[in-house]
Design an enzyme around this catalytic site. Structure first.
Site, PDB file in Angstrom:
ATOM      1  N   LYS A  93     -15.425 106.537 217.431  1.00 22.25           N
ATOM      2  CA  LYS A  93     -15.862 105.273 218.052  1.00 22.25           C
ATOM      3  C   LYS A  93     -15.299 105.199 219.468  1.00 22.25           C
ATOM      4  O   LYS A  93     -14.100 105.406 219.684  1.00 22.25           O
ATOM      5  CB  LYS A  93     -15.312 104.076 217.268  1.00 22.25           C
ATOM      6  CG  LYS A  93     -16.023 103.812 215.960  1.00 22.25           C
ATOM      7  CD  LYS A  93     -15.337 102.689 215.200  1.00 22.25           C
ATOM      8  CE  LYS A  93     -15.679 101.314 215.737  1.00 22.25           C
ATOM      9  NZ  LYS A  93     -14.846 100.267 215.089  1.00 22.25           N
TER      10      LYS A  93
HETATM   11  O1  G3P Z   1     -15.842  96.552 213.749  1.00 28.10           O
HETATM   12  C1  G3P Z   1     -15.703  95.573 214.739  1.00 28.10           C
HETATM   13  C2  G3P Z   1     -14.654  94.639 214.460  1.00 28.10           C
HETATM   14  O2  G3P Z   1     -13.560  95.188 213.841  1.00 28.10           O
HETATM   15  C3  G3P Z   1     -14.399  93.529 215.385  1.00 28.10           C
HETATM   16  O3  G3P Z   1     -14.443  92.469 214.525  1.00 28.10           O
HETATM   17  O4  G3P Z   1     -13.751  90.457 213.448  1.00 28.10           O
HETATM   18  O5  G3P Z   1     -12.277  91.492 215.178  1.00 28.10           O
HETATM   19  O6  G3P Z   1     -14.419  90.389 215.843  1.00 28.10           O
HETATM   20  P1  G3P Z   1     -13.664  91.117 214.787  1.00 28.10           P
END
Ligand code: G3P
Length: 223
Positions: free
Chosen positions: A86
């Protein structure tokens, strides 16, 4: 639609993979840091548990193309199986994707906020792009709409890159991106549980059980 677990918690990964048709695991530096364990042994442990067929998406941390490439190659050397590196869609990240694409490294473009970032990443060789649905919605722009626009762009330009919806804070966001054609989603363990659990379903199952017991005094068909 592929369903991935957005977590590095081994217990949760084992529990959810046992219950559901899970296609893989995604991590990022924030998720990894929550486990308070050394990075490489942890991702190797995740891989051991999910096996070599399910996808494991692991993120780089550097911010210059050369360093990102070095990190990516280090990761792919240390991990077997179905690994996707990633890389955030900063300009140096796009450059790194172009370089790694030449090396045939599988790539996931992450921290995607706009459809044009996704388009650029797809052209640079990303196999998946991960739009951050809830983070976009927090800007008062419908994050699920961004997913739909990316799906449309990829269809229009016949790009094989898949959309991996990410950053969900409720199941309706997941439903919306599913309806809008997201090829995949990644969600935290509690969101994956929330996709499936429903009080009325639980209530119905309890009712079947108690009706059966009242009539036959048994809990199962097979003694
Ligand atoms: O995979 C993307 C993620 O981990 C970001 O998510 O919940 O931190 O906005 P969040």
């Amino acid at each position: 639609m592929e369903i991935l677990i957005d977590s590095a918690n081994i217990k949760e990964i084992i529990r959810l993979s046992d219950l559901y048709p899970i296609d893989g695991v995604t991590t990022n530096p924030t998720i990894i840091s929550k486990e308070k364990e050394p990075f490489l042994p942890l991702v190797q442990d995740i891989q051991r548990h999910i096996g070599n067929e399910k996808m494991l998406h692991v993120q780089t941390l550097s911010t210059t193309a050369n360093d990102i490439v070095n990190e990516a190659l280090h990761l792919t050397n240390q991990l077997d199986g179905n690994v996707y590196v990633k890389i955030p869609v900063i300009p140096e990240g796009i450059k790194a994707m172009r370089m790694l694409h030449q090396e045939e490294v599988k790539l996931t473009a992450t921290a995607v906020i706009t459809p044009l970032q996704a388009l650029m990443a797809a052209k640079a060789g990303a196999h998946y792009v991960a739009p951050y649905v809830n983070r976009v919605s927090n800007l008062s722009v419908d994050g699920t709409q961004v997913v739909e626009e990316i799906v449309n762009l990829f269809n229009t330009y016949k790009l094989s890159t898949k959309v991996l919806g990410a950053s969900f804070k409720n199941v309706d966001q997941i439903k919306q991106v599913a309806l809008k054609g997201s090829h995949a989603i990644t969600a935290s363990p509690d969101m994956i549980d929330a996709m499936q659990e429903h009080l009325l379903t639980e209530w119905s199952v309890d009712q079947f059980s108690s009706d059966w017991q009242m009539a036959f005094g048994e809990k199962t068909f097979i003694k």
